[in-house]
Design a protein around this motif. Sequence first.
Motif, short mmCIF file in Angstrom:
data_model
loop_
_atom_site.label_atom_id
_atom_site.label_comp_id
_atom_site.label_asym_id
_atom_site.label_seq_id
_atom_site.Cartn_x
_atom_site.Cartn_y
_atom_site.Cartn_z
N GLN A 4 0.85 -1.19 0.00
CA GLN A 4 0.00 0.00 0.00
C GLN A 4 0.89 1.24 0.00
O GLN A 4 1.76 1.38 0.87
CB GLN A 4 -0.84 -0.04 1.27
N VAL A 36 0.84 3.62 -5.55
CA VAL A 36 0.16 4.68 -4.80
C VAL A 36 -1.00 5.29 -5.55
O VAL A 36 -1.86 5.91 -4.94
CB VAL A 36 1.15 5.75 -4.34
N GLN A 54 -11.67 3.16 7.51
CA GLN A 54 -11.54 4.57 7.20
C GLN A 54 -10.78 4.75 5.89
O GLN A 54 -9.93 3.94 5.55
CB GLN A 54 -10.74 5.29 8.30
N LYS A 98 -7.29 2.29 12.42
CA LYS A 98 -6.39 3.23 11.75
C LYS A 98 -5.71 4.10 12.80
O LYS A 98 -6.38 4.72 13.63
CB LYS A 98 -7.18 4.09 10.74
N GLY A 118 -10.59 1.61 1.57
CA GLY A 118 -11.06 2.73 0.76
C GLY A 118 -10.66 2.55 -0.69
O GLY A 118 -11.43 2.87 -1.61
N GLU A 119 -9.48 2.03 -0.89
CA GLU A 119 -8.96 1.83 -2.24
C GLU A 119 -9.87 0.93 -3.07
O GLU A 119 -9.90 1.01 -4.31
CB GLU A 119 -7.56 1.21 -2.15
N GLU A 130 -12.09 2.12 -6.03
CA GLU A 130 -11.63 2.39 -7.40
C GLU A 130 -12.16 1.28 -8.32
O GLU A 130 -12.03 0.10 -8.00
CB GLU A 130 -10.10 2.40 -7.47
C1 LIG Z 1 -6.15 7.27 -7.61
C2 LIG Z 1 -5.95 7.93 -6.28
N1 LIG Z 1 -6.88 8.77 -5.82
C3 LIG Z 1 -6.71 9.39 -4.64
C4 LIG Z 1 -5.59 9.18 -3.89
C5 LIG Z 1 -5.41 9.93 -2.60
N2 LIG Z 1 -5.49 9.07 -1.42
C6 LIG Z 1 -4.40 8.65 -0.84
S1 LIG Z 1 -4.69 7.67 0.48
C7 LIG Z 1 -6.34 7.85 0.31
C8 LIG Z 1 -7.23 7.16 1.29
C9 LIG Z 1 -6.86 5.73 1.43
O1 LIG Z 1 -7.77 5.01 2.18
P1 LIG Z 1 -7.61 3.45 2.31
O2 LIG Z 1 -7.46 2.86 0.97
O3 LIG Z 1 -8.71 2.97 3.15
O4 LIG Z 1 -6.20 3.31 3.01
P2 LIG Z 1 -5.82 3.40 4.57
O5 LIG Z 1 -4.86 4.53 4.65
O6 LIG Z 1 -7.06 3.63 5.33
O7 LIG Z 1 -5.20 2.10 4.89
C10 LIG Z 1 -6.62 8.65 -0.78
C11 LIG Z 1 -7.97 9.04 -1.21
C12 LIG Z 1 -4.62 8.29 -4.42
N3 LIG Z 1 -3.49 8.03 -3.78
N4 LIG Z 1 -4.85 7.66 -5.59
#
Ligand SMILES: Cc1ncc(C[n+]2csc(CCOP(=O)(O)OP(=O)(O)O)c2C)c(N)n1
Length: 911
Positions: A156, A208, A278, A411, A247-248, A251
């Motif tokens: 990640q 990323v 989160q 988190k 959150g990812e 996508e």
């Molecule tokens: C395509 C894309 N859109 C937006 C972002 C910005 N971004 C970075 S981390 C994040 C939130 C991540 O949440 P999650 O996937 O739940 O990871 P966690 O940190 O909670 O483990 C966002 C929106 C990104 N890195 N890539």
Amino acid sequence: MPDAVRPTRPSQLDQIPDRDSEETAEWRASVDAVTQAAGPHRAAYLMRRTYEYAADAANAAGSSAGTMLPPLLETDYLNTIPTAAEPAYPGDEAMEARITAWNRWNAAAMVTRGSRLGLGGHIATFASAAWLYETGFQHFFHGKEGAGSGDQLYIQGHASPGIYARAFLDGRLSEAQLDRFRQEAGGDGLPSYPHPRRLPWLWEFPTVSMGLGPLSAIYQARFNRYLEHRGIKDTSDSHVWAFLGDGEMDEPESTAALALAAREGLDNLTFVINCNLQRLDGPVRPNFKIVQELEAQFRAAGWNVVKSLWGVAWDEVFAQDTEGALLGRLRQTPDAQFQTYATRDAAYIRDHFFGADPALRAIAAGLSDAKLLELFQTSRAGHEPRKVYAAYRAALEHKGAPTVVLAQTVKGYTLGAGFESRNANHQMKKLTAAQFRTMRDLLELPIPDSALDADLVPYWHPGENSPEARYLRERRAALGGPAPARKVTPVALPMPADKPFTALQKGSGGQEIATTMAFVRLVKDLMREKETGRRWVPVVPDEARTFGMESLFPSAGLYSPKGQTYDRVDRDQLLYYKEAKDGQILNEGITEAGSLADFTAAATSYATHGEPMIPFYIFYSMFGWQRTGDQFWALADQLGRGFVIGATAGRTTMTGEGLQHADGHSHLLASTNPAALSYDPAFAFEVAVIVREGLRRMYGPAPEGQEGVDGEDKDVFYYLTVYNEPKVQPAMPEGVEEGIIKGLYRYRRAADAVSTPADAPQAQLLASGTAVHWVLEAQRLLAEDWGVAADVWSAPSWTELRRDAMACDAARLRGEERVPYVTRALAGAPGPVVAVSDWMRAVPDQIAPWVEQDWTSVGTDGFGLSDTRDAARRHFGVDPQSVVVQALGALARRGEVKPETVKKAAEKYGL
Ligand SMILES: Cc1ncc(C[n+]2csc(CCOP(=O)(O)OP(=O)(O)O)c2C)c(N)n1
Ligand SMILES: [Mg+2]
């Protein structure tokens, strides 16, 4: 048992005979009976147990028995693996706990130290995932020492601080390097996220940009199988691990290829989704449950799902849930409410969570406040190595399908109340001194108060020879070396024989062939080469027939891990649809994203597997760069090599396809990618020269004296646009190869083509791709109708010309004076320059600042439309007649023809 069964709704099963309807009714009635006697929970419990039992029997009998009992899509909000069923933990837990604590500390320290320069960074992501990684590093992830390729780790992006912290403990990074996190400009810095191009010995996969990691991981696992099935490399020891955020998973790319992974039985693949509930702004599914949603989605796609939700502290509580009240309450509690429990006191939890139901109140009565806080604040399976270990083992042991581990975490875990489960914690970039002190106490780190008084919080390393450092190194040695790591053993491929290239360079005689066909013929020949033929990997998203590639089907075969299990519809035909386990073509179906992920895996095989492959990915040019530009960026980051082919290119070359198909800008998009070398060849011989040069540069040995880091960059890929416009292909003129590769050469002087008086006004017509044919016609018209002598230049790469010119400008900073190639090539060419292409004007305009002559360009700006080629070209003002008028206009501005001539010409041609 009641005699009357409730009325039932119409069922699909009504269509097949019920052999014994009385028996069926009895079974139904028993459900009603148990519901009445023991309640719905008990009824559901019995049904679930029975269903599981029956499903196991059906699966054991195999689908050949015709029995089908699909898995339940959603299970309870419980761990999949009960504590009693966990395997013994193979490591020294106390030792690993200290190592994990130091990783947490050093990651937080690194980001905090950098924050004084405003550099940013993330702390909460790794804090939640620390054990998910450490368990893997200690017991699962295979390194790259030895003959195998090791495992492929997709980490990640925002967890990178923790990975750097671990590379510090394992001795691969120094304190000074940690202090260069996010300070790359001066060299030896650590990139913010996993960027192979920036730190090529450590990072293997760029992740990323969210969503690209999961998609790439699936295709990587598939490509591992492809290499194996084609006998190129035994990859059976490699496992692909993809670490993702919950959150990812929003996508579209994250879930785009789940079905493919299951269909192809990729049990060499594990997703680990860190379900901390989160994302950046707040909860992932405030009013729902992300774990349950993901479980259903993955199960429906055919994955094995392992839920690891609760820490061991919950076991005794579940043991009291005789009524199913707790399970019910957990299922009903939305994620955002659960997050709130994690931040509130015991009284709130007792009242709000347990207060609703007498059975729950009874359970809570037996739980101390401390226990309640432990349960709701911290006790998550993702923070317990035994639970993580059990999940990973189960993943590896599951055969026939990929596994997803849904690991619940908090988190910001161990960062204290200011961080843990707070909505804003993703963006918190530093800990205060007091927070560090609390963390030290919680993690029991041997850091003295005095060390915490300094301005900068210290890093902590137990020492090279400490038991922890030794343990860590021994574990990694046992697993085949450090991880993550990227390894490149340079392997140069022999250059193919000249013949396939010279075939194109001779021209097509009288035959009309399109450059698309020329390219396909070339690679078809190259795929027959003895040494390198089998290394070609054709990738195509369901457009092979469009590009005339079906002739490859019978010879190369389409990759299919199952081979061909059916009787072919086209068995009597010459060009049949041949699927084979060792098929060479990857025909992905209609997914440009999947195809590019495929291409990426093949394009980086030289590093990932030490096996250079030569992928070419051919697509409808409109659906390449603009649809999947971010993936091309990741491909460049991952140092991929290969050929990408935008076919049916140009805004006006496809008759009738129109606005959404007509590509007049992909060269501009490609120009933004520093690793993409873009070419817009006009003739088959240009295609041959460019492909040959690409093979030399990307796959051949480095040129003498350029082996070092400053040498020619081999980590590039070629973008070629080819057209579907059949043309007689001329033979290659003498001595043009260098010009083709650099991007410009004089193709036909006026003197060699047309007859004009010695004092005729002169002009230079520059064009690329199919537009060269228009300017050749314009050359004739200019001479015959207006007595103008125009030279025709082919410009196969406006972008490379510009890059060379920019490099010359930059050299001035070093006190060097270099003249750009484009300026030198055109030096002394008389008259104005008119540049023409089937692309928007900005494409040729790239070189305008370095052209000393008067500059005019024409292009296909605006939306495409459906019409004939000629009508579309007239519409955009790029047809030969329009070019003539533009050239006359440029001459008129210099006083070399009369202004009336321009008007006359426009009238003559009906413009
Ligand atoms: C395509 C894309 N859109 C937006 C972002 C910005 N971004 C970075 S981390 C994040 C939130 C991540 O949440 P999650 O996937 O739940 O990871 P966690 O940190 O909670 O483990 C966002 C929106 C990104 N890195 N890539
Ligand atoms: Mg998250």
